[in-house]
Write an enzyme that holds these catalytic residues in place. Structure first.
Site, PDB file in Angstrom:
ATOM      1  N   THR A   1      10.865 -42.366  38.028  1.00 41.53           N
ATOM      2  CA  THR A   1      11.052 -43.421  39.031  1.00 41.53           C
ATOM      3  C   THR A   1      12.378 -44.142  38.834  1.00 41.53           C
ATOM      4  O   THR A   1      12.963 -44.658  39.785  1.00 41.53           O
ATOM      5  CB  THR A   1       9.867 -44.413  38.938  1.00 41.53           C
ATOM      6  OG1 THR A   1       8.689 -43.710  39.319  1.00 41.53           O
ATOM      7  CG2 THR A   1      10.049 -45.612  39.840  1.00 41.53           C
TER       8      THR A   1
ATOM      9  N   SER B   1       7.764 -37.269  35.994  1.00 34.99           N
ATOM     10  CA  SER B   1       7.220 -36.932  34.663  1.00 34.99           C
ATOM     11  C   SER B   1       5.733 -36.607  34.681  1.00 34.99           C
ATOM     12  O   SER B   1       5.201 -36.128  33.678  1.00 34.99           O
ATOM     13  CB  SER B   1       7.535 -38.027  33.647  1.00 34.99           C
ATOM     14  OG  SER B   1       6.620 -39.083  33.721  1.00 34.99           O
TER      15      SER B   1
ATOM     16  N   THR C   1       7.685 -42.888  33.689  1.00 34.42           N
ATOM     17  CA  THR C   1       6.763 -43.639  32.830  1.00 34.42           C
ATOM     18  C   THR C   1       5.461 -42.880  32.568  1.00 34.42           C
ATOM     19  O   THR C   1       4.795 -43.126  31.562  1.00 34.42           O
ATOM     20  CB  THR C   1       6.388 -44.994  33.466  1.00 34.42           C
ATOM     21  OG1 THR C   1       5.747 -44.766  34.722  1.00 34.42           O
ATOM     22  CG2 THR C   1       7.598 -45.893  33.641  1.00 34.42           C
ATOM     23  N   ASP C   2       5.085 -41.964  33.481  1.00 33.83           N
ATOM     24  CA  ASP C   2       3.732 -41.391  33.409  1.00 33.83           C
ATOM     25  C   ASP C   2       3.451 -40.657  32.098  1.00 33.83           C
ATOM     26  O   ASP C   2       2.345 -40.739  31.561  1.00 33.83           O
ATOM     27  CB  ASP C   2       3.493 -40.441  34.591  1.00 33.83           C
ATOM     28  CG  ASP C   2       3.296 -41.202  35.899  1.00 33.83           C
ATOM     29  OD1 ASP C   2       3.055 -42.421  35.840  1.00 33.83           O
ATOM     30  OD2 ASP C   2       3.386 -40.572  36.961  1.00 33.83           O
TER      31      ASP C   2
END
Ligand code: ASP
Length: 321
Positions: A16, A62, A95-96
């Site tokens: 992101t 990710s 971030t995932d």
């Protein structure tokens, strides 16, 4: 805290932080991994004039992280950190799966220089984009005297890889370190450290050298009401190298799931028992199925993956750390 003028290499992998949306108010319907890492660096005026290099290693959301990207990232990080003029490396990431990538790089490299991962919860086009500040903070940490090890920087917080958890679906301070606590904070552009930098030795690059499509298959199975273990048997039927059990409470398993896991282990599958609780350590020794300590289920999966790879490449079992 900032030291001399060593080079910081910023490696882009997507996420992101490199995402774009049609409007500045849009926080959900955006596309991850659109902007190149050079553009991310260029968007932060405070980085201009610093000795930085930018390199695109991958461009993925990710949630779709893969063995191939992990291998490429580790290779590029190792290569740059070995250059004497490089003080540290920053990786921009989604971030995932940040928690998994950070733990993977920690276990493989455990570098004596800083390797700082950063990310964002808002796309680069958002009015309140958090990526530029996070990137600046990550570079600040990478340039800090004495910094070492795999770290993550998000919303002003600095975390050690092993303690990192994505804990929120939407907030910009989406990461926590639970009982272990943050390693530090970035305040007014300076790093304040609460704990020593991470130390230790990595497993080394040799174990992740095999082609990524040949890496072991490791799955996670959750204990829950009615867990009957049939999913484990189905996985065994497909060919399975490693199994992480996300147990209830202190890594506990229903009788049927425990029996299925023991069958898997007896068949040569590498099994590790974690907890589906957000925080805490799996305590005590349950006879046959080893506990994952404080590792989250996704970190435990990385641990099992690496232990299987180490066994394959050297025949020697690795210790968790
Ligand atoms: N799906 C995005 C990713 O992990 C989410 C983010 O970066 O915040 O790439």
């Amino acid at each position: 805290m900032q030291s001399a003028s060593g080079v910081v290499v910023v490696l882009g992998s997507g996420g992101t932080i490199a995402g774009t949306a049609a409007s500045a108010q849009e926080h959900l319907a955006y596309r991850s991994a659109q902007l190149g890492v050079a553009a991310l660096v260029a968007a932060v005026p405070a980085l201009h004039g610093l000795p930085l290099e930018a390199e695109q290693v991958a461009q993925v959301d990710s949630k779709d992280m893969s063995h191939a990207v992990w291998q490429a990232l580790a290779q590029r990080v190792a290569l740059h950190l070995a250059r004497p003029e490089v003080q540290g490396v920053v990786v921009t990431h989604g971030t995932d799966t940040l928690e998994e990538t950070a733990y993977f790089l920690h276990r493989v490299l455990a570098p004596a220089k800083p390797l700082v991962l950063t990310a964002a919860m808002r796309p680069a086009t958002a009015l309140g984009a958090d990526g530029p500040q996070n990137l600046l903070d990550a570079v600040t940490v990478a340039r800090s005297a004495g910094a070492r090890g795999v770290l993550a920087v998000m919303a002003g917080d600095v975390f050690q890889a092993a303690d990192l958890r994505k804990a929120h679906t939407y907030r910009t301070d989406a990461f926590e370190a639970g009982e272990a606590g943050r390693l530090g904070r970035i305040e007014a552009g300076a790093l304040r450290c609460f704990r020593p930098w991470p130390a230790g030795e990595g497993l080394g690059m040799a174990c992740i050298a095999p082609p990524p499509d040949s890496w072991p298959r490791v799955e996670i199975v959750l204990n829950h009401e009615g867990a009957d273990g049939r999913v484990v048997d189905a996985l065994l039927g497909q060919g399975l190298d490693g199994l992480v059990l996300a147990g209830t409470g202190n890594g506990t398993l229903s009788m049927a799931l425990a029996a299925a896991a023991l069958r898997a282990q007896a068949g040569g599958v590498h099994v590790l028992r974690a907890s589906r609780c957000a925080w805490g350590t799996v305590l005590g020794e349950e006879q046959a199925l080893p506990g994952a300590g404080a590792l989250s289920p996704v970190q435990a999966r990385v641990e099992v993956l690496l232990q299987c790879l180490v066994q394959r490449t050297s025949g020697v079992a690795a210790r968790a750390g």
